[in-house]
Write a protein that holds these residues in place. Structure first.
Motif, PDB file in Angstrom:
ATOM      1  N   TRP A 263       0.826  -1.228  -0.003  1.00 36.66           N
ATOM      2  CA  TRP A 263      -0.115  -0.047   0.013  1.00 36.66           C
ATOM      3  C   TRP A 263       0.863   1.360   0.056  1.00 36.66           C
ATOM      4  O   TRP A 263       0.592   2.286  -0.713  1.00 36.66           O
TER       5      TRP A 263
ATOM      6  N   GLN B 248       1.922   1.669  -3.544  1.00 39.02           N
ATOM      7  CA  GLN B 248       0.916   2.414  -4.310  1.00 39.02           C
ATOM      8  C   GLN B 248       0.646   3.734  -4.022  1.00 39.02           C
ATOM      9  O   GLN B 248       0.751   4.601  -5.045  1.00 39.02           O
ATOM     10  N   HIS B 249       0.915   4.163  -2.810  1.00 35.55           N
ATOM     11  CA  HIS B 249       0.628   5.531  -2.453  1.00 35.55           C
ATOM     12  C   HIS B 249       1.628   6.390  -3.036  1.00 35.55           C
ATOM     13  O   HIS B 249       1.315   7.578  -3.196  1.00 35.55           O
TER      14      HIS B 249
ATOM     15  N   TYR C  89      -2.991   6.337   4.224  1.00 37.56           N
ATOM     16  CA  TYR C  89      -2.868   6.042   3.017  1.00 37.56           C
ATOM     17  C   TYR C  89      -4.522   5.844   2.544  1.00 37.56           C
ATOM     18  O   TYR C  89      -4.705   6.384   1.484  1.00 37.56           O
ATOM     19  N   TYR C  90      -5.234   5.614   3.274  1.00 40.85           N
ATOM     20  CA  TYR C  90      -6.803   5.338   3.048  1.00 40.85           C
ATOM     21  C   TYR C  90      -7.019   6.743   2.770  1.00 40.85           C
ATOM     22  O   TYR C  90      -7.910   6.944   1.767  1.00 40.85           O
TER      23      TYR C  90
END
Length: 354
Positions: free
Chosen positions: A110, A113-114, A334-335
């Motif tokens: 993650w 990707q972030h 991240y979210y």
């Protein structure tokens, strides 16, 4: 006529302004590389981890400032901002106790990707600010970001060691010839797409669409940082220091100037946002970031020692586990950024086009 054509084909636009962009988006990654490599040579691991944290934690605070300090944005995503931390903290706590290796994998993937999506987002802003690129440019840049970043993870000595080890942990045994085949295939795909990407740039110019040279310089120094550090060192924290400096500082610069431009345009937000974003109040903004980092450190002091050392397989590689454990605090970040950055970029583009 030829001079006019050259001016038309190359059109410059900035995320902030010329001086700020040269410092934070073009020069900073190169400085971060030198600093990380020198630090890795002369400083112990604890110092490298501290450097990474002193950039990472304040840049998380900037997200909380955007989320909970802005009345408009909190109202827009109220349910997500209330329930996401509860779910993600509980999720992290459970994985730390029952599946720490899975947490390492989730956080790492993650995070990657972030990171690549942030650089892609900045590249899009460069095109929008300069009104450059063809309608298909965004798609080609997105594929470029994914393919070149994944190739770095597959072929670099730093990260290939990690995924090969992960395969063996999962009993997917791969020998040297299979690893070489995977890496050669990745290089072939990446090289082929690199040619396609360059041909698309040439096609863009030939079709009469201008290009922003700063966007390509920005992508160049960003991927140079990732590739150079992942090939030049096998010490994960050296890569982490360089990456965190580039990623964290650029994020803080973008959010600060986004808020500042809102205040300068007379767009009112919460008193806190208005205060820290006024011209001349950058010191207050930085002091709040430092204060948050100090509070975070005080609340988590000693907890790193309590996790991981008894887990089979991590005793010999504390850097990997501690890096992933500390990064687990970033899951909520991240979210939020999955849609907060999109919101900021969208609002920026609305003001640009108006």
């Amino acid at each position: 006529k030829n001079m006019t054509e050259r001016i038309y084909r190359f059109r410059t636009g900035y995320i902030v302004d010329q001086r700020q962009d040269y410092v934070w988006f073009l020069l900073l990654p190169l400085v971060a590389i030198v600093f990380a490599m020198v630090s890795g040579r002369y400083f112990p691991g604890a110092v490298l981890a501290a450097i990474a944290l002193w950039v990472t934690i304040p840049h998380h605070f900037v997200t909380w400032l955007r989320v909970y300090g802005s009345r408009d944005e909190f109202a827009r995503f109220k349910d997500r901002f209330i329930w996401a931390p509860v779910v993600l903290i509980g999720f992290t706590y459970a994985l730390l106790h029952y599946a720490p290796l899975s947490l390492v994998l989730i956080v790492t993937l993650w995070d990657h990707q972030h990171s690549l999506m942030q650089q892609y987002g900045f590249a899009r802003v460069y095109d929008f600010k300069a009104k450059t690129g063809a309608p298909s440019t965004a798609k080609f840049d997105l594929f470029f970001s994914w393919i070149f970043f994944l190739n770095m993870l597959i072929v670099s000595p730093l990260f290939s060691t990690l995924w090969i080890r992960m395969f063996h942990e999962w009993h997917f045994l791969v020998d040297a010839s299979q690893v070489q085949l995977i890496q050669n295939t990745s290089w072939i795909i990446t090289s082929a797409y690199g040619v396609i990407w360059l041909l698309h740039i040439i096609w863009t110019v030939r079709k009469g669409y201008p290009i922003n040279p700063l966007k390509y310089a920005f992508l160049g120094v960003s991927y140079f940082l990732w590739y150079f550090t992942s090939f030049a060192t096998e010490y994960l924290l050296v890569y982490a220091v360089a990456h965190r400096i580039m990623h964290g500082v650029q994020y803080m610069v973008m959010v600060y100037f986004y808020n500042r431009h809102k205040v300068e345009r007379g767009v009112s937000d919460s008193p806190l946002i208005n205060f820290v974003s006024r011209s001349g109040n950058v010191k207050a903004f930085l002091l709040m970031c430092v204060a948050y980092a100090l509070v975070f450190h005080a609340l988590t002091e000693g907890h790193v020692r309590d996790f991981g050392f008894g887990f089979v397989g991590f005793n010999a590689n504390f850097d990997l586990f501690s890096y992933s454990l500390l990064s687990s605090f970033a899951l909520t970040h991240y979210y939020y950024d999955a849609f907060i950055l999109l919101l900021i970029f969208s609002i920026m583009l609305i003001y640009i086009s108006s």
